[in-house]
Write an enzyme that holds these catalytic residues in place. Sequence first.
Site, PDB file in Angstrom:
ATOM      1  N   ASP A  73       0.828  -1.194   0.000  1.00  0.00           N
ATOM      2  CA  ASP A  73       0.000   0.000   0.000  1.00  0.00           C
ATOM      3  C   ASP A  73       0.869   1.254   0.000  1.00  0.00           C
ATOM      4  O   ASP A  73       1.610   1.477  -0.941  1.00  0.00           O
ATOM      5  CB  ASP A  73      -0.968  -0.055   1.183  1.00  0.00           C
ATOM      6  CG  ASP A  73      -2.104   0.955   1.072  1.00  0.00           C
ATOM      7  OD1 ASP A  73      -1.819   2.162   1.135  1.00  0.00           O
ATOM      8  OD2 ASP A  73      -3.266   0.547   0.935  1.00  0.00           O
ATOM      9  N   HIS A 235      -7.350  -6.782   2.230  1.00  0.00           N
ATOM     10  CA  HIS A 235      -6.282  -5.830   1.949  1.00  0.00           C
ATOM     11  C   HIS A 235      -5.051  -6.018   2.828  1.00  0.00           C
ATOM     12  O   HIS A 235      -3.920  -5.942   2.341  1.00  0.00           O
ATOM     13  CB  HIS A 235      -6.826  -4.405   2.118  1.00  0.00           C
ATOM     14  CG  HIS A 235      -5.814  -3.341   1.885  1.00  0.00           C
ATOM     15  ND1 HIS A 235      -5.175  -3.162   0.677  1.00  0.00           N
ATOM     16  CD2 HIS A 235      -5.311  -2.385   2.725  1.00  0.00           C
ATOM     17  CE1 HIS A 235      -4.325  -2.141   0.762  1.00  0.00           C
ATOM     18  NE2 HIS A 235      -4.394  -1.662   1.991  1.00  0.00           N
TER      19      HIS A 235
END
Length: 255
Positions: A73, A235
Amino acid sequence: MAHPRTHATWHRVAPPLAERHTVVCPDLRGYGGSSKPPSTPDHAPYSKRAMATDVVRLMRTLGHERFAVVGHDRGAYVATRTALDHPAAVSRLAVLDSVPIGAALARADARFAALWWHWFFLGQTAKPAERVINADPDAWYGGDPEAMGREAYEDYRAAIHDPATVHAMCEDYRAGLGPDRAADDADRAAGRRISCPLLFLWATGDDMVDLYSDPVAVWREWADDVRAGALECGHHMSEEAPDRLAAELATFLAD
Protein backbone atom coordinates in the site's frame (compact mmCIF):
# COMPACT_ATOMS: atom_id res chain seq x y z
CA MET A 1 2.69 -0.90 5.08
CA ALA A 2 -0.82 0.41 4.79
CA HIS A 3 -2.08 3.58 6.42
CA PRO A 4 -2.18 3.73 9.44
CA ARG A 5 -0.25 0.53 10.27
CA THR A 6 3.24 0.47 11.74
CA HIS A 7 6.20 -1.80 11.04
CA ALA A 8 4.67 -4.30 13.50
CA THR A 9 2.18 -5.34 10.81
CA TRP A 10 5.00 -7.55 9.46
CA HIS A 11 5.47 -9.55 12.67
CA ARG A 12 4.15 -12.80 11.15
CA VAL A 13 5.95 -12.38 7.81
CA ALA A 14 9.41 -11.19 8.85
CA PRO A 15 10.50 -14.18 11.00
CA PRO A 16 10.32 -16.85 8.27
CA LEU A 17 12.07 -14.52 5.82
CA ALA A 18 14.75 -13.79 8.42
CA GLU A 19 15.76 -17.45 8.35
CA ARG A 20 17.52 -16.77 5.03
CA HIS A 21 17.69 -12.97 4.75
CA THR A 22 18.48 -9.89 6.78
CA VAL A 23 15.08 -8.25 7.26
CA VAL A 24 14.63 -4.56 8.08
CA CYS A 25 11.09 -3.31 8.81
CA PRO A 26 11.12 0.48 9.31
CA ASP A 27 8.14 2.70 9.96
CA LEU A 28 7.63 5.07 7.05
CA ARG A 29 8.59 8.68 7.70
CA GLY A 30 5.90 10.14 9.97
CA TYR A 31 4.32 6.77 10.77
CA GLY A 32 4.66 4.92 14.07
CA GLY A 33 7.91 5.76 15.82
CA SER A 34 9.68 7.36 12.85
CA SER A 35 10.68 11.02 12.81
CA LYS A 36 8.09 13.62 11.86
CA PRO A 37 9.78 16.59 10.19
CA PRO A 38 7.85 19.86 9.93
CA SER A 39 5.45 19.97 7.02
CA THR A 40 5.68 22.59 4.26
CA PRO A 41 3.11 24.08 1.86
CA ASP A 42 4.28 21.77 -0.94
CA HIS A 43 4.23 18.67 1.35
CA ALA A 44 7.64 17.65 -0.01
CA PRO A 45 8.98 16.43 3.38
CA TYR A 46 6.42 13.61 3.15
CA SER A 47 6.92 12.84 -0.51
CA LYS A 48 7.81 9.31 -1.55
CA ARG A 49 11.06 10.73 -2.92
CA ALA A 50 12.00 11.89 0.59
CA MET A 51 10.92 8.55 2.06
CA ALA A 52 12.90 6.64 -0.59
CA THR A 53 15.98 8.61 0.42
CA ASP A 54 15.26 7.58 4.02
CA VAL A 55 15.25 3.93 2.94
CA VAL A 56 18.56 4.15 1.11
CA ARG A 57 20.25 6.05 3.94
CA LEU A 58 18.95 3.61 6.52
CA MET A 59 20.16 0.59 4.58
CA ARG A 60 23.57 2.12 3.95
CA THR A 61 23.90 2.93 7.64
CA LEU A 62 23.21 -0.75 8.34
CA GLY A 63 25.86 -1.76 5.82
CA HIS A 64 23.69 -2.62 2.79
CA GLU A 65 24.54 -0.86 -0.48
CA ARG A 66 22.22 -3.06 -2.56
CA PHE A 67 19.04 -4.71 -1.30
CA ALA A 68 15.54 -5.89 -2.15
CA VAL A 69 12.56 -3.70 -1.21
CA VAL A 70 9.07 -4.92 -0.28
CA GLY A 71 6.20 -2.51 0.25
CA HIS A 72 2.48 -2.76 0.89
CA ASP A 73 0.00 0.00 0.00
CA ARG A 74 1.62 3.31 1.06
CA GLY A 75 4.86 1.43 1.53
CA ALA A 76 4.58 0.17 -2.04
CA TYR A 77 4.68 3.76 -3.30
CA VAL A 78 7.87 4.32 -1.31
CA ALA A 79 9.35 1.06 -2.57
CA THR A 80 8.50 1.99 -6.17
CA ARG A 81 10.06 5.43 -5.83
CA THR A 82 13.16 3.84 -4.28
CA ALA A 83 13.56 1.59 -7.33
CA LEU A 84 13.02 4.49 -9.75
CA ASP A 85 15.27 6.99 -8.00
CA HIS A 86 17.98 4.58 -6.83
CA PRO A 87 18.15 1.76 -9.39
CA ALA A 88 21.71 0.83 -8.46
CA ALA A 89 20.62 0.17 -4.86
CA VAL A 90 17.53 -1.97 -5.49
CA SER A 91 18.06 -5.55 -6.58
CA ARG A 92 14.39 -6.65 -6.46
CA LEU A 93 11.10 -4.93 -5.84
CA ALA A 94 7.89 -6.43 -4.44
CA VAL A 95 4.74 -4.29 -4.43
CA LEU A 96 1.63 -5.49 -2.63
CA ASP A 97 -1.95 -4.46 -3.38
CA SER A 98 -0.99 -1.25 -5.16
CA VAL A 99 -0.34 0.39 -8.51
CA PRO A 100 1.81 3.53 -8.88
CA ILE A 101 0.24 6.75 -7.59
CA GLY A 102 0.53 8.36 -11.00
CA ALA A 103 -1.22 5.41 -12.63
CA ALA A 104 -4.00 5.40 -10.04
CA LEU A 105 -4.73 9.12 -10.37
CA ALA A 106 -4.52 9.04 -14.16
CA ARG A 107 -7.27 6.40 -14.13
CA ALA A 108 -9.33 8.00 -11.35
CA ASP A 109 -13.03 8.14 -12.17
CA ALA A 110 -16.31 8.22 -10.25
CA ARG A 111 -15.83 4.62 -9.14
CA PHE A 112 -12.34 5.37 -7.83
CA ALA A 113 -13.63 8.46 -6.03
CA ALA A 114 -16.42 6.44 -4.39
CA LEU A 115 -14.14 3.60 -3.27
CA TRP A 116 -11.01 5.60 -2.45
CA TRP A 117 -12.59 8.85 -1.27
CA HIS A 118 -10.18 8.87 1.68
CA TRP A 119 -7.33 9.86 -0.67
CA PHE A 120 -9.05 13.19 -1.27
CA PHE A 121 -10.36 13.64 2.27
CA LEU A 122 -6.97 13.04 3.87
CA GLY A 123 -5.22 14.97 1.12
CA GLN A 124 -7.08 18.27 1.30
CA THR A 125 -6.00 21.17 3.53
CA ALA A 126 -8.92 23.62 3.58
CA LYS A 127 -10.61 21.65 6.37
CA PRO A 128 -7.90 19.36 7.70
CA ALA A 129 -8.86 15.75 8.33
CA GLU A 130 -6.80 15.70 11.51
CA ARG A 131 -9.59 17.43 13.46
CA VAL A 132 -12.05 14.67 12.57
CA ILE A 133 -9.61 11.79 13.19
CA ASN A 134 -8.20 13.08 16.47
CA ALA A 135 -11.69 13.44 17.94
CA ASP A 136 -11.91 9.61 18.17
CA PRO A 137 -9.00 7.73 16.54
CA ASP A 138 -10.29 4.31 17.61
CA ALA A 139 -13.66 4.88 15.96
CA TRP A 140 -12.06 6.31 12.83
CA TYR A 141 -9.42 3.66 12.26
CA GLY A 142 -10.85 0.57 13.95
CA GLY A 143 -8.54 -2.43 14.18
CA ASP A 144 -8.92 -5.95 15.52
CA PRO A 145 -6.33 -7.05 18.11
CA GLU A 146 -7.03 -10.72 17.40
CA ALA A 147 -6.43 -10.33 13.67
CA MET A 148 -3.47 -7.99 14.04
CA GLY A 149 -1.83 -9.64 17.04
CA ARG A 150 -1.96 -8.02 20.46
CA GLU A 151 1.50 -6.38 20.41
CA ALA A 152 1.07 -5.13 16.84
CA TYR A 153 -2.33 -3.73 17.74
CA GLU A 154 -0.95 -1.88 20.75
CA ASP A 155 1.87 -0.40 18.64
CA TYR A 156 -0.65 0.70 16.02
CA ARG A 157 -3.01 2.12 18.64
CA ALA A 158 -0.23 4.18 20.25
CA ALA A 159 0.51 5.63 16.81
CA ILE A 160 -3.04 6.65 15.96
CA HIS A 161 -3.45 8.37 19.33
CA ASP A 162 -0.46 10.63 18.62
CA PRO A 163 -1.71 13.82 16.87
CA ALA A 164 1.75 14.35 15.35
CA THR A 165 1.55 10.93 13.69
CA VAL A 166 -1.98 11.57 12.43
CA HIS A 167 -0.81 14.86 10.90
CA ALA A 168 2.22 13.20 9.30
CA MET A 169 0.06 10.44 7.81
CA CYS A 170 -2.26 13.05 6.30
CA GLU A 171 0.79 14.79 4.87
CA ASP A 172 1.68 11.49 3.20
CA TYR A 173 -1.62 11.69 1.30
CA ARG A 174 -1.20 15.39 0.51
CA ALA A 175 2.19 14.59 -0.97
CA GLY A 176 0.54 11.81 -2.96
CA LEU A 177 -1.74 14.27 -4.73
CA GLY A 178 1.11 16.73 -5.31
CA PRO A 179 4.82 15.96 -5.58
CA ASP A 180 4.36 12.18 -5.78
CA ARG A 181 2.06 12.35 -8.77
CA ALA A 182 4.34 14.92 -10.39
CA ALA A 183 7.35 12.62 -9.93
CA ASP A 184 5.51 9.65 -11.43
CA ASP A 185 4.26 11.71 -14.36
CA ALA A 186 7.78 13.03 -15.00
CA ASP A 187 9.17 9.49 -15.06
CA ARG A 188 6.50 8.36 -17.51
CA ALA A 189 7.15 11.34 -19.78
CA ALA A 190 10.90 10.66 -19.71
CA GLY A 191 10.44 6.94 -20.36
CA ARG A 192 12.05 5.88 -17.09
CA ARG A 193 11.18 2.33 -16.03
CA ILE A 194 11.89 -0.06 -13.20
CA SER A 195 14.74 -2.25 -14.37
CA CYS A 196 14.98 -4.80 -11.56
CA PRO A 197 12.66 -7.85 -11.27
CA LEU A 198 9.28 -6.82 -9.85
CA LEU A 199 6.75 -8.98 -8.00
CA PHE A 200 3.18 -7.70 -7.81
CA LEU A 201 0.77 -9.45 -5.45
CA TRP A 202 -2.82 -8.39 -4.96
CA ALA A 203 -5.57 -9.45 -2.55
CA THR A 204 -8.63 -11.09 -4.12
CA GLY A 205 -10.78 -9.53 -1.40
CA ASP A 206 -9.69 -6.01 -2.27
CA ASP A 207 -10.53 -3.82 -5.28
CA MET A 208 -7.44 -3.96 -7.52
CA VAL A 209 -9.26 -5.88 -10.28
CA ASP A 210 -12.46 -3.88 -9.86
CA LEU A 211 -10.59 -0.62 -10.33
CA TYR A 212 -8.01 -1.57 -12.94
CA SER A 213 -9.43 -4.69 -14.63
CA ASP A 214 -5.90 -5.96 -15.26
CA PRO A 215 -3.57 -4.46 -12.63
CA VAL A 216 -0.70 -6.63 -13.86
CA ALA A 217 -0.89 -4.79 -17.18
CA VAL A 218 -0.60 -1.51 -15.31
CA TRP A 219 2.69 -2.63 -13.78
CA ARG A 220 3.97 -3.78 -17.16
CA GLU A 221 3.74 -0.16 -18.26
CA TRP A 222 6.27 0.68 -15.53
CA ALA A 223 8.63 -2.29 -15.32
CA ASP A 224 10.52 -4.61 -17.66
CA ASP A 225 10.31 -7.84 -15.63
CA VAL A 226 6.96 -8.34 -13.87
CA ARG A 227 5.91 -11.47 -12.00
CA ALA A 228 2.46 -11.51 -10.39
CA GLY A 229 0.02 -13.48 -8.30
CA ALA A 230 -3.12 -13.20 -6.19
CA LEU A 231 -3.60 -14.00 -2.51
CA GLU A 232 -7.01 -15.06 -1.26
CA CYS A 233 -7.40 -12.51 1.53
CA GLY A 234 -8.40 -8.94 2.23
CA HIS A 235 -6.28 -5.83 1.95
CA HIS A 236 -4.10 -6.38 5.02
CA MET A 237 -2.41 -9.45 3.59
CA SER A 238 0.47 -9.53 6.10
CA GLU A 239 -2.14 -10.04 8.81
CA GLU A 240 -4.68 -12.13 6.90
CA ALA A 241 -2.41 -14.40 4.82
CA PRO A 242 1.06 -14.14 6.39
CA ASP A 243 2.20 -17.69 5.59
CA ARG A 244 1.29 -17.49 1.92
CA LEU A 245 2.76 -14.00 1.64
CA ALA A 246 6.02 -15.06 3.26
CA ALA A 247 6.23 -18.06 0.92
CA GLU A 248 5.65 -15.91 -2.18
CA LEU A 249 8.27 -13.40 -1.07
CA ALA A 250 10.77 -16.14 -0.20
CA THR A 251 10.41 -17.66 -3.66
CA PHE A 252 10.83 -14.29 -5.35
CA LEU A 253 13.87 -13.35 -3.29
CA ALA A 254 15.52 -16.72 -3.93
CA ASP A 255 14.82 -16.79 -7.67
